[in-house]
Design an enzyme around this catalytic site. Structure first.
Site, PDB file in Angstrom:
ATOM      1  N   GLY A  56       0.790  -1.401   0.027  1.00 29.72           N
ATOM      2  CA  GLY A  56       0.019   0.001  -0.036  1.00 29.72           C
ATOM      3  C   GLY A  56       0.893   1.290   0.059  1.00 29.72           C
ATOM      4  N   ASP A  57       0.211   2.285  -0.349  1.00 32.01           N
ATOM      5  CA  ASP A  57       0.726   3.578  -0.268  1.00 32.01           C
ATOM      6  C   ASP A  57       2.056   3.813  -1.242  1.00 32.01           C
ATOM      7  OD1 ASP A  57      -0.679   4.476   2.036  1.00 32.01           O
ATOM      8  OD2 ASP A  57       0.834   3.333   3.434  1.00 32.01           O
ATOM      9  N   GLU A  58       1.812   3.187  -2.444  1.00 34.21           N
ATOM     10  CA  GLU A  58       2.592   3.240  -3.545  1.00 34.21           C
ATOM     11  C   GLU A  58       2.571   4.306  -4.404  1.00 34.21           C
ATOM     12  OE1 GLU A  58       0.414   0.764  -3.062  1.00 34.21           O
ATOM     13  OE2 GLU A  58       1.565  -1.187  -2.953  1.00 34.21           O
TER      14      GLU A  58
ATOM     15  N   LYS B 227      -0.873   5.267  -5.758  1.00 36.64           N
ATOM     16  CA  LYS B 227      -1.781   4.880  -6.660  1.00 36.64           C
ATOM     17  C   LYS B 227      -2.546   6.301  -6.989  1.00 36.64           C
ATOM     18  CE  LYS B 227      -3.183   1.604  -3.789  1.00 36.64           C
ATOM     19  NZ  LYS B 227      -2.122   1.758  -2.831  1.00 36.64           N
TER      20      LYS B 227
ATOM     21  N   ASN C 150     -10.165   2.739   4.748  1.00 39.20           N
ATOM     22  CA  ASN C 150      -8.588   2.330   5.203  1.00 39.20           C
ATOM     23  C   ASN C 150      -7.819   2.932   4.214  1.00 39.20           C
ATOM     24  OD1 ASN C 150      -9.642   0.433   3.435  1.00 39.20           O
ATOM     25  ND2 ASN C 150      -8.654  -1.243   4.126  1.00 39.20           N
TER      26      ASN C 150
ATOM     27  N   GLY D 193      -5.737   5.622   1.762  1.00 36.04           N
ATOM     28  CA  GLY D 193      -5.700   6.947   1.783  1.00 36.04           C
ATOM     29  C   GLY D 193      -4.865   7.688   0.513  1.00 36.04           C
ATOM     30  N   HIS D 194      -5.569   7.940  -0.371  1.00 35.36           N
ATOM     31  CA  HIS D 194      -4.979   8.244  -1.663  1.00 35.36           C
ATOM     32  C   HIS D 194      -4.910   9.915  -1.864  1.00 35.36           C
ATOM     33  CE1 HIS D 194      -6.491   4.230  -3.253  1.00 35.36           C
ATOM     34  NE2 HIS D 194      -5.613   4.117  -2.518  1.00 35.36           N
TER      35      HIS D 194
ATOM     36  N   THR E  15      -6.271  -0.063  10.629  1.00 32.46           N
ATOM     37  CA  THR E  15      -6.595   1.336  10.572  1.00 32.46           C
ATOM     38  C   THR E  15      -7.754   1.605  11.614  1.00 32.46           C
ATOM     39  OG1 THR E  15      -8.227   1.064   8.820  1.00 32.46           O
ATOM     40  CG2 THR E  15      -5.926   1.604   8.176  1.00 32.46           C
TER      41      THR E  15
ATOM     42  N   ARG F 149     -22.694 -13.672   5.871  1.00 34.11           N
ATOM     43  CA  ARG F 149     -24.190 -13.297   5.298  1.00 34.11           C
ATOM     44  C   ARG F 149     -24.961 -12.736   6.293  1.00 34.11           C
ATOM     45  NH1 ARG F 149     -24.659 -19.477   3.640  1.00 34.11           N
ATOM     46  NH2 ARG F 149     -23.279 -19.477   5.781  1.00 34.11           N
TER      47      ARG F 149
ATOM     48  N   GLN G 222      -4.994  -0.181  -1.126  1.00 31.96           N
ATOM     49  CA  GLN G 222      -4.007  -1.127  -0.328  1.00 31.96           C
ATOM     50  C   GLN G 222      -3.037  -1.647  -1.320  1.00 31.96           C
ATOM     51  OE1 GLN G 222      -7.548  -2.041   0.580  1.00 31.96           O
ATOM     52  NE2 GLN G 222      -7.119  -0.301   1.574  1.00 31.96           N
TER      53      GLN G 222
ATOM     54  N   LYS H 141       8.207   7.929  -6.462  1.00 31.87           N
ATOM     55  CA  LYS H 141       8.873   8.754  -5.310  1.00 31.87           C
ATOM     56  C   LYS H 141      10.330   8.482  -5.588  1.00 31.87           C
ATOM     57  CE  LYS H 141       6.484   9.516  -1.376  1.00 31.87           C
ATOM     58  NZ  LYS H 141       5.956   9.357  -0.008  1.00 31.87           N
TER      59      LYS H 141
ATOM     60  N   ASP I 267      12.659  10.335  -6.500  1.00 27.73           N
ATOM     61  CA  ASP I 267      13.342  11.585  -6.097  1.00 27.73           C
ATOM     62  C   ASP I 267      13.907  11.472  -4.498  1.00 27.73           C
ATOM     63  OD1 ASP I 267      10.350  11.699  -5.764  1.00 27.73           O
ATOM     64  OD2 ASP I 267      11.187  13.461  -4.674  1.00 27.73           O
TER      65      ASP I 267
ATOM     66  N   GLY J 254       8.308  13.440  -7.728  1.00 20.45           N
ATOM     67  CA  GLY J 254       7.554  14.512  -6.947  1.00 20.45           C
ATOM     68  C   GLY J 254       6.382  14.462  -6.801  1.00 20.45           C
TER      69      GLY J 254
HETATM   70  P1  IMO Z   1      -3.978   2.704   0.632  1.00 21.22           P
HETATM   71  O1  IMO Z   1      -4.919   2.327  -0.517  1.00 21.22           O
HETATM   72  C1  IMO Z   1      -1.189   1.131   3.638  1.00 21.22           C
HETATM   73  C2  IMO Z   1      -2.829  -1.920   6.399  1.00 21.22           C
HETATM   74  C3  IMO Z   1      -3.017  -1.567   7.827  1.00 21.22           C
HETATM   75  C4  IMO Z   1      -2.840  -2.915   8.278  1.00 21.22           C
HETATM   76  C5  IMO Z   1      -3.666  -3.719   7.554  1.00 21.22           C
HETATM   77  C6  IMO Z   1      -4.908  -4.020   7.934  1.00 21.22           C
HETATM   78  O2  IMO Z   1      -3.487   4.104   1.041  1.00 21.22           O
HETATM   79  O3  IMO Z   1      -2.574   2.234  -0.136  1.00 21.22           O
HETATM   80  P2  IMO Z   1      -7.429  -2.487   7.803  1.00 21.22           P
HETATM   81  O4  IMO Z   1      -7.745  -1.390   8.526  1.00 21.22           O
HETATM   82  O5  IMO Z   1      -7.384  -2.764   6.399  1.00 21.22           O
HETATM   83  O6  IMO Z   1      -8.097  -3.967   8.269  1.00 21.22           O
HETATM   84  O7  IMO Z   1      -5.805  -2.883   8.400  1.00 21.22           O
HETATM   85  O8  IMO Z   1      -3.666  -3.025   6.269  1.00 21.22           O
HETATM   86  N1  IMO Z   1      -3.475  -0.997   5.505  1.00 21.22           N
HETATM   87  C7  IMO Z   1      -2.891  -0.248   4.497  1.00 21.22           C
HETATM   88  N2  IMO Z   1      -1.614   0.351   4.455  1.00 21.22           N
HETATM   89  N3  IMO Z   1      -2.063   1.728   3.053  1.00 21.22           N
HETATM   90  C8  IMO Z   1      -3.682   1.210   2.653  1.00 21.22           C
HETATM   91  O9  IMO Z   1      -4.285   1.935   1.781  1.00 21.22           O
HETATM   92  C9  IMO Z   1      -4.069   0.402   3.694  1.00 21.22           C
HETATM   93  N4  IMO Z   1      -5.244   0.008   4.218  1.00 21.22           N
HETATM   94  C10 IMO Z   1      -4.877  -0.959   4.965  1.00 21.22           C
HETATM   95  O10 IMO Z   1      -2.118  -0.487   8.234  1.00 21.22           O
HETATM   96  O11 IMO Z   1      -1.442  -3.253   8.632  1.00 21.22           O
HETATM   97 MG    MG Z   2      -2.317   4.646   2.391  1.00 17.17          MG
END
Ligand code: IMO
Ligand code: MG
Length: 423
Positions: free
Chosen positions: A11-13, A15, A37, A39-40, A128, A142, A223, A330, A332, A414
């Site tokens: 995650g957090d790449e 996107k 969960n 965060g884009h 999260t 269900r 994610q 990222k 840079d 950047g």
């Molecule tokens: P984006 O879309 C980074 C991680 C949480 C935790 C695990 C399970 O911004 O890349 P959850 O609340 O989903 O049950 O947590 O997944 N996690 C993320 N880490 N970016 C995210 O989303 C994430 N969504 C969940 O930190 O380790």
């Molecule tokens: Mg994130």
């Protein structure tokens, strides 16, 4: 052309930024899994927007955004997000946003249970806390409540009563937590239903109609591959299928209609929450990269764990997602590193392992085997063409292409919209 974008790490790449760029050429952008969960982050001029539920394409006028049935919706969070944009002068109309009536709804007891379960775990996932896991668990058990149910008082009443009957016993007996009261939740969620009703429709029919009309659809994964419930570092994962394949059950678009898959990776690696992370930096370098890359969770603000690029991990992601193009984000952040490492294998009990292991005990204890490259020690933030990049930066990218057996099409240098190189 119908394209899926996913994360190939934890995650957090980046996107959000890539989707913002690609969605200019797409007619419709769809989220197909996860919930708030995610965060884009998208930066436009000096404004920073962080999207949790809304697709990152919402900033483009005249485009349609969809929350597919695979997304779990916390209606309160969604309404706040819509109102937040309104305050910034951006109206989210029912023409611009369509929500599947089959999205499961995050209820207050899901959020509370998420936190309570974590307190009982010895090895904490570090969720999260948004109630994502318990909401998906109810979907599979269900007993979930879906968006359409919020618009039908009789159905909502029956489902909520059933749920509270069972859940209050568990909350009481297992967690010594006070009861959830029917009346307040019922009223609150009916009111969310009224607010969101104009956006709710059958998104399966909508998306397939668009595809029949030759419109292009972009699928925005949340994610990352190693947070996928099946292919990730279980149990330190999220509760949905965040790989490319998840786009189909999460949207009701058939696999034959998908043309291409792009994966986003960071030029290094990060992870938030618990779980194995073989290439994690030592404390000093972690702190340096965290500050340079602003590596703090966009949803929870937690400091992200940081490490070197792991090609064993990402190669597995390329395979499981059928990736044809990579986006390296990222780059840079590594501009001032004299030496850059790439993990090319793991060493475990004296043996070298070249593939992503099935048994995560290996991942927990493995020593990464690194290849060391010379850094470029030059700012890359103003490069706009591939050839503008320093030679060593190109060598790094090309080495990754070779290790991952896939081409790099985008390089981000950047946070700004124009800080991207398209090859
Ligand atoms: P984006 O879309 C980074 C991680 C949480 C935790 C695990 C399970 O911004 O890349 P959850 O609340 O989903 O049950 O947590 O997944 N996690 C993320 N880490 N970016 C995210 O989303 C994430 N969504 C969940 O930190 O380790
Ligand atoms: Mg994130």
């Amino acid at each position: 052309m119908n394209v899926v974008v996913v994360g190939a790490q934890w995650g957090d790449e980046g996107k959000g930024k890539l989707i913002d760029i690609l969605s200019r050429d797409a007619d419709v952008t769809v989220r197909f899994q996860g919930g708030n969960n995610a965060g884009h982050t998208v930066c436009v001029g000096d404004q920073e927007y962080v999207f949790h539920l809304l697709p990152s394409a919402i900033l483009h006028k005249g485009k349609v955004c969809v929350l597919g049935n695979g997304v779990v919706v916390d209606p309160q969070a969604l309404i706040e997000e819509i109102n937040g944009l309104k305050k910034k002068g951006l109206m989210v109309t029912p023409q611009a946003l369509k929500i599947s009536g089959h999205c499961h709804v995050v209820m207050p007891y899901h959020r509370i249970l998420d936190g309570l379960r974590e307190t009982k775990r010895k090895h904490k996932i570090g969720t999260t806390g948004r109630g994502i896991g318990p909401c998906y668990a109810d979907k599979v058990s269900r007993c979930g409540i879906r968006m359409v149910d919020l618009m039908n008082p009789r159905v909502l009443k029956a489902k909520l009563e059933d749920n509270l009957r069972e859940k209050n016993e568990v909350f009481h007996k297992v967690f010594n937590h006070k009861d959830f009261l029917f009346k307040g939740i019922y009223k609150e969620y009916l009111s969310y239903g009224r607010t969101l009703a104009p956006y709710v429709c059958d998104t399966v029919l909508f998306l397939n109609e668009q595809i029949d009309k030759k419109k292009s659809v972009l699928f925005e994964g949340a994610q990352g591959t190693f947070l996928d419930i099946d292919f990730g570092t279980y149990p330190f994962v999220t509760s949905s299928n965040s790989i490319v394949g998840g786009a189909c059950p999460g949207s009701g678009v058939a696999p034959m209609k998908i043309d291409k898959a792009i994966a986003c990776v960071k030029a290094y690696t990060t992870r938030v929450g618990g779980g194995p992370f073989p290439t994690e930096f030592s404390a000093r370098l972690e702190e340096e990269i965290r500050m340079k890359g602003n590596e703090f969770g966009a949803t929870t603000g937690r400091p992200r764990r940081c490490g070197w690029f792991d090609s064993v991990l990402v190669r597995y992601a390329v395979i499981v997602n059928g990736i044809s193009d990579l986006a390296i984000m990222k780059l840079d952040v590594l501009d001032e590193q004299p030496k850059i490492r790439i993990c090319t294998a793991y060493k475990y009990k004296g043996k070298k392992i070249n593939v992503f292991p099935m048994d995560f005990e290996v991942l927990n204890r493995a020593e990464p085997v690194y290849e060391v490259m010379n850094g470029w020690m030059t700012p890359t933030t103003s490069a706009r063409r591939y050839k503008d990049l320093p030679r060593n930066a190109r060598a790094y990218i090309e080495r990754l292409e070779k290790l991952l057996k896939v081409g790099v099409k985008y390089v981000s240098i950047g946070t700004k919209r124009d800080q991207i190189i398209v090859r």
